[in-house]
Design a protein around this motif. Structure first.
Motif, PDB file in Angstrom:
ATOM      1  N   LEU A   1      -4.738   3.854  -4.868  1.00 57.36           N
ATOM      2  CA  LEU A   1      -4.844   2.493  -4.335  1.00 57.36           C
ATOM      3  C   LEU A   1      -5.388   1.533  -5.383  1.00 57.36           C
TER       4      LEU A   1
ATOM      5  N   ALA B   1       1.501   2.710  -3.325  1.00 57.51           N
ATOM      6  CA  ALA B   1       0.517   3.638  -3.886  1.00 57.51           C
ATOM      7  C   ALA B   1       0.879   5.081  -3.541  1.00 57.51           C
TER       8      ALA B   1
ATOM      9  N   GLN C   1       9.346   1.400   2.437  1.00 52.88           N
ATOM     10  CA  GLN C   1       8.763   0.251   1.749  1.00 52.88           C
ATOM     11  C   GLN C   1       9.740  -0.918   1.698  1.00 52.88           C
TER      12      GLN C   1
ATOM     13  N   SER D   1      -7.872   7.164  -3.271  1.00 50.17           N
ATOM     14  CA  SER D   1      -8.594   5.952  -3.684  1.00 50.17           C
ATOM     15  C   SER D   1      -8.166   5.507  -5.084  1.00 50.17           C
TER      16      SER D   1
ATOM     17  N   SER E   1      -6.913  -8.304  -4.976  1.00 46.14           N
ATOM     18  CA  SER E   1      -7.824  -7.159  -4.860  1.00 46.14           C
ATOM     19  C   SER E   1      -7.867  -6.377  -6.167  1.00 46.14           C
TER      20      SER E   1
ATOM     21  N   ASN F   1      -2.626   0.909  -7.922  1.00 47.26           N
ATOM     22  CA  ASN F   1      -1.611   0.067  -7.284  1.00 47.26           C
ATOM     23  C   ASN F   1      -2.067  -1.386  -7.213  1.00 47.26           C
ATOM     24  N   ALA F   2      -3.355  -1.589  -6.899  1.00 50.13           N
ATOM     25  CA  ALA F   2      -3.892  -2.949  -6.814  1.00 50.13           C
ATOM     26  C   ALA F   2      -3.857  -3.640  -8.170  1.00 50.13           C
TER      27      ALA F   2
ATOM     28  N   GLN G   1       0.823  -1.213   0.000  1.00 48.90           N
ATOM     29  CA  GLN G   1       0.000   0.000   0.000  1.00 48.90           C
ATOM     30  C   GLN G   1       0.858   1.264   0.000  1.00 48.90           C
TER      31      GLN G   1
END
Length: 384
Positions: free
Chosen positions: A85, A65, A284, A82, A369, A88-89, A62
């Motif tokens: 994210l 992102a 990260q 949002s 996801s 990124n997913a 996460q």
């Protein structure tokens, strides 16, 4: 053969070769005992550690992102939290789960354009993200080697691996870094940065710390600095929209190249975003390395490695994933972590591939996801 058919044929051949590489490496790891079913089991008492490791891996994903969002903001292509994210997913889903020519970066670019309509900004952010990510792994690799310096000094095998691989990555990264600084900030700053790096390296070797490696690394370090500095001095100083625009805007491809270059040059005046991205990237990487350590302490392996041993092996193994392979370096990373961890522990830890495979499984599960985003969140390209 028509051009589209030829391209499709090459893509298919590339995918087959990558699958063969991954399959061959996994077969070797299983047959050699590096990956065993009993190693992958988790006792009830180790469930809290496994949960912690999984959450660290999820947090690292996460944070990616936020890292990408910062770089997009740096080129004037901001996206909401949002949206970042979601992108990124999708990127992780394509990276971990999709076998074929469509990579995670391609998916990230495509869905960023769907959100913003700015292809040049997305391309510049992805390019900078790759540069910073690789630089971070190189830095963490150097720290890991420092933590296990006595071992590196005494291991002929380790020196034979570290010197050529480290030299290659350092040479490529330094050339890109100084070239970028020369283009965006001018030759003077590129020269100052090169002299600073040379000074740090000279102090390092003068201290005697690199006595066992200096025959291999000192010429490479000096040669890389000089070659990269030569590139920096030869490159012109560019400003957004100036100089090369008229020459290359004669066709559609040239326009795309100039748009991308203009977007990258925006970072010259927005170093705050780059600096923040560097910090986020460091966090990260540290989370991913810590996740590997907690996974190693949770599964049923004969000997649990020390954190310093994991810190030594992990960044080098992540760098090995740059080798083209399906599903985020499947087989390549496991093999690299197995061998580096074995070397880093003087042959005591022999289940590195199993540790890395567990982390891969969790990251792959979390990446699903992205499939939900693809199914339930459909958008059309913005006008213009």
């Amino acid at each position: 053969m028509k051009q589209p058919e030829r391209i499709k044929g090459r893509a298919t051949l590339s995918t087959v070769l990558k699958l063969a590489l991954a399959g061959g490496l996994l077969y070797w790891l299983i047959s050699s005992g590096a990956i065993r079913l009993e190693y992958l089991t988790v006792s009830t008492g180790s469930l809290p550690g496994m949960t912690c490791a999984a959450l660290l891996a999820l947090a690292a994903m996460q944070i990616g992102a936020a890292r990408y969002s910062l770089l997009l903001s740096g080129v004037g292509t901001p996206v909401g939290a949002s949206a970042a994210l979601r992108i990124n997913a999708v990127m992780y889903f394509f990276t971990q789960c999709v076998i074929g020519p469509a990579s995670g970066d391609v998916a990230r670019y495509y869905y960023t354009v769907k959100e913003t309509g700015k292809g040049a900004g997305a391309g510049a952010a992805i390019l900078m993200d790759r540069l910073i990510g690789t630089a971070g792994l190189l830095l963490f690799s150097a720290v890991g080697i420092g933590l296990e310096w006595n071992l590196v000094q005494d291991s002929e095998i380790f020196r034979s691996i570290v010197i050529p691989l480290g030299s290659l990555f350092f040479f490529l990264w330094l050339s890109l870094l100084l070239g970028f600084v020369s283009l965006t900030a001018g030759r003077a700053k590129a020269v100052m940065l090169s002299l600073l790096l040379m000074g740090v390296g000279t102090g390092f070797y003068a201290s005697g710390a690199a006595e066992a490696l200096e025959k291999g690394l000192l010429p490479v370090f000096a040669g890389s600095c000089l070659f990269a500095l030569t590139i920096a001095l030869l490159l012109p100083e560019l400003k957004p929209g100036a100089g090369l625009a008229e020459r290359f805007r004669t066709n559609r491809v040239g326009e795309k190249v100039i748009d991308l270059l203009d977007a990258v040059l925006l970072y010259a005046d927005r170093w705050r975003y780059v600096f923040l991205t560097v910090l986020v990237t460091a966090v990260q990487h540290l989370l991913l390395i810590s996740s590997l350590f907690f996974f190693s302490d949770s599964i049923n392996i004969p000997v649990v490695p020390d954190f310093s041993e994991v810190f030594l092996a992990a960044p080098l193994s992540y760098l090995a994933g740059i080798i083209p392979a399906p599903a985020a370096g499947l087989g390549v990373n496991e093999t690299a972590f197995e061998e580096f961890l074995k070397l880093g522990s003087s042959g005591v830890v022999v289940a590195g591939a199993s540790i890395y495979l567990v982390q891969r499984v969790w990251i792959t599960l979390f990446s699903l996801s992205g499939l939900g985003v693809l199914i339930f969140k459909t958008k059309t390209l913005p006008d213009g």
